[in-house]
Motif scaffolding. Structure first.
Motif, short mmCIF file in Angstrom:
data_model
loop_
_atom_site.label_atom_id
_atom_site.label_comp_id
_atom_site.label_asym_id
_atom_site.label_seq_id
_atom_site.Cartn_x
_atom_site.Cartn_y
_atom_site.Cartn_z
N VAL A 46 0.84 -1.21 -0.10
CA VAL A 46 0.07 0.01 -0.09
C VAL A 46 0.83 1.24 -0.09
O VAL A 46 1.86 1.34 0.96
CB VAL A 46 -0.81 -0.09 1.28
CG1 VAL A 46 -1.76 1.21 1.24
CG2 VAL A 46 -1.72 -1.37 1.08
N PHE A 47 0.49 2.07 -1.20
CA PHE A 47 1.53 3.25 -0.97
C PHE A 47 0.52 4.30 -1.57
O PHE A 47 0.38 4.80 -2.88
CB PHE A 47 2.61 3.03 -2.01
CG PHE A 47 3.93 3.94 -1.83
CD1 PHE A 47 3.44 5.46 -0.99
CD2 PHE A 47 5.03 3.94 -2.57
CE1 PHE A 47 4.63 5.92 -0.78
CE2 PHE A 47 5.80 4.86 -2.46
CZ PHE A 47 5.90 5.87 -1.33
N ASP A 48 -0.62 4.89 -1.08
CA ASP A 48 -1.30 5.95 -1.06
C ASP A 48 -1.72 6.80 0.08
O ASP A 48 -1.03 6.74 1.25
CB ASP A 48 -2.64 5.31 -1.84
CG ASP A 48 -3.24 4.07 -0.87
OD1 ASP A 48 -2.85 4.06 0.52
OD2 ASP A 48 -4.21 3.39 -1.17
N GLU A 49 -2.79 7.57 0.03
CA GLU A 49 -3.02 8.50 0.92
C GLU A 49 -1.93 9.48 1.33
O GLU A 49 -1.78 9.82 2.49
CB GLU A 49 -3.71 7.91 2.10
CG GLU A 49 -5.13 7.11 2.06
CD GLU A 49 -5.76 6.58 3.01
OE1 GLU A 49 -5.28 6.86 4.20
OE2 GLU A 49 -6.50 5.43 2.84
N ASN A 50 -1.14 9.72 0.36
CA ASN A 50 0.08 10.70 0.62
C ASN A 50 -0.26 11.97 0.48
O ASN A 50 -1.15 12.36 -0.15
CB ASN A 50 0.96 10.17 -0.34
CG ASN A 50 1.59 8.99 -0.39
OD1 ASN A 50 2.31 8.41 0.68
ND2 ASN A 50 1.62 8.04 -1.29
N LEU A 51 0.43 12.90 1.11
CA LEU A 51 0.11 14.39 1.35
C LEU A 51 1.46 15.27 0.83
O LEU A 51 1.47 16.36 0.90
CB LEU A 51 -0.12 14.71 2.78
CG LEU A 51 -1.74 14.11 3.04
CD1 LEU A 51 -2.02 14.67 4.63
CD2 LEU A 51 -2.90 14.82 2.08
N GLY A 52 2.57 14.24 0.88
CA GLY A 52 3.89 15.02 0.67
C GLY A 52 4.37 15.13 -0.52
O GLY A 52 3.62 14.91 -1.64
N LEU A 53 5.58 15.13 -0.90
CA LEU A 53 6.33 15.06 -2.29
C LEU A 53 7.22 13.78 -2.34
O LEU A 53 7.94 13.61 -1.36
CB LEU A 53 7.26 16.29 -2.47
CG LEU A 53 8.17 16.27 -3.63
CD1 LEU A 53 7.36 16.42 -4.73
CD2 LEU A 53 9.21 17.23 -3.31
N ALA A 54 7.07 13.12 -3.58
CA ALA A 54 7.72 12.02 -3.80
C ALA A 54 8.75 12.57 -5.24
O ALA A 54 8.11 13.20 -6.06
CB ALA A 54 7.16 10.71 -4.18
N GLY A 55 10.07 12.20 -5.23
CA GLY A 55 10.62 12.49 -6.43
C GLY A 55 11.40 11.46 -6.86
O GLY A 55 12.12 10.40 -5.92
#
Length: 382
Positions: free
Chosen positions: A47-56
């Motif tokens: 599971v890799f969701d409900e994120n609020l920040g930045l992925a680069g």
């Protein structure tokens, strides 16, 4: 969005090619204002969701995104120079920032795409910073797909009559008769009687079930002179699924010359067609050419606004201005020199308060008092 990442979570998995990867089999979440940087591949089997920040995604080598489940990022940026390859869909909630390098997805499989969710948008797109393959949208009505091939950005502007549950688009710099990226071609000799020569150098594929219009643009690489010697006869055409032939998609707007320009279609349902490109038509559109202009919107009192003297002959007029991709950025009924380098329309204009960027723009004028339509272009500088 500048890439300033201080946190790098690194766990190592081994792929078939023995490349290291960040391997998620659990539950990862980026909290508000959090940042995560991938200097390696990503395998997402958790599971890799409900994120609020930045992925680069960063580096001077290809970055690959694999996994059984699509990751869903809030903000994501791509600064990989050579590119990032999607082997599974990547969802975006808010913003994609193209910094350096294309995002690749397989053209043979439209189910894998860079997917923009309901309120998602993008910045930084260009010839070497875009989606080379499929981009898609969920829950959006109007969208400019930032697609192209390895060398150029060739966006398609979608304007729909309602919200698209799902729409997808990819650009192909290939001959539609035998495209190497696909299993089947689209025979350009199979066409309606009112269609002339069909482009043998490029096409788009568009999926969607909502009635829509599109705008597509051409440039020198499109070789429009091989289709027609009269720019006013250029039309958008689609390869119909029901009749297995190319038919006209209609024309509701057009501007440019044989080296660059755009055309806007009438309304149609994208899912009814397998491919979309340009063709020459039999009858020209009734448009006459006015002069081309320079607008230097710098406040020095010289060429600060677009002035078309001929409009004095027709106070009952309409003016439309489009950028080089066919995005309408300005419209005015009864125009009297109001354009000073700023957009007054267009859902796709970013940072409109700063003014439109320098470059070539097309205008179309309808002089209703005299029953004439005109077109031309101008160069905007600051």
């Amino acid at each position: 969005m500048k890439a300033i990442l201080n946190i790098l979570f690194l766990s190592v998995g081994i792929l078939a090619n023995a490349q290291p990867a960040f391997y998620n089999q659990g539950n990862i979440r980026i909290h508000e204002n959090g940042q995560i940087g991938f200097h390696t591949d990503l395998i997402n089997d958790g599971v890799f969701d409900e994120n609020l920040g930045l992925a680069g995604f960063y580096g001077n080598e290809f970055r690959d995104i694999f996994g059984a489940f699509p990751p869903t990022f809030f903000d994501v940026e791509y600064d990989t120079r050579i590119g990032t390859t999607l082997n599974t869909t990547v969802n975006v909630v808010n913003n994609v920032n193209f910094i350096d390098g294309n995002v690749f997805s397989p053209r043979i499989q439209s189910g894998i795409a860079l997917n923009f969710l309901e309120n998602a948008f993008y910045t930084g797109e260009g010839d070497f910073n875009k989606v080379d393959g499929y981009a898609s949208i969920n829950g959006q009505q109007n969208f400019t797909f930032p697609v192209g091939d390895f060398e150029q950005l060739r966006p398609l502007i979608l304007t729909s009559s309602g919200i698209n549950t799902l729409a997808k688009c990819a650009y192909f710099a290939e001959n539609p008769n035998n495209p190497p990226s696909l299993d089947n071609g689209f025979d350009t000799t199979r066409k309606a009687s009112n269609i002339g020569v069909i482009s043998p150098v490029e096409f788009w594929r568009l999926e969607g079930e909502v009635p829509s219009t599109i705008s597509i643009s051409w440039n020198e690489r499109s070789a429009m002179a091989a289709l027609t010697d009269d720019v006013s006869t250029i039309i958008p055409v689609g390869f119909s699924k029901s009749t297995n032939q190319w038919i006209s998609l209609g024309v509701t707007g057009q501007a440019g010359d044989l080296s660059q320009g755009f055309v806007t279609s009438a309304e149609f349902i994208p899912d009814n067609f397998r491919a979309i490109t340009f063709a020459g038509a039999g009858e020209p559109v009734e448009l006459l050419n006015l002069d081309n202009y320079l607008v230097s919107a710098n406040g020095d009192g010289i060429n600060d606004f677009l002035e078309i003297a001929e409009l004095e002959q027709s106070p009952n007029n309409e003016l439309f201005i489009y950028d080089r991709f066919g995005v309408k950025v300005f419209e005015q009924v009864n125009y009297t020199n109001e354009f000073k380098g700023f957009a007054n329309t267009g859902d796709f204009v970013i940072q409109r308060e700063k003014g439109l960027p320098s470059g070539v723009y097309f205008y179309v004028v309808s002089m209703k008092d005299v029953g004439l339509d005109f077109q031309g272009f101008f160069y905007l500088t600051r």
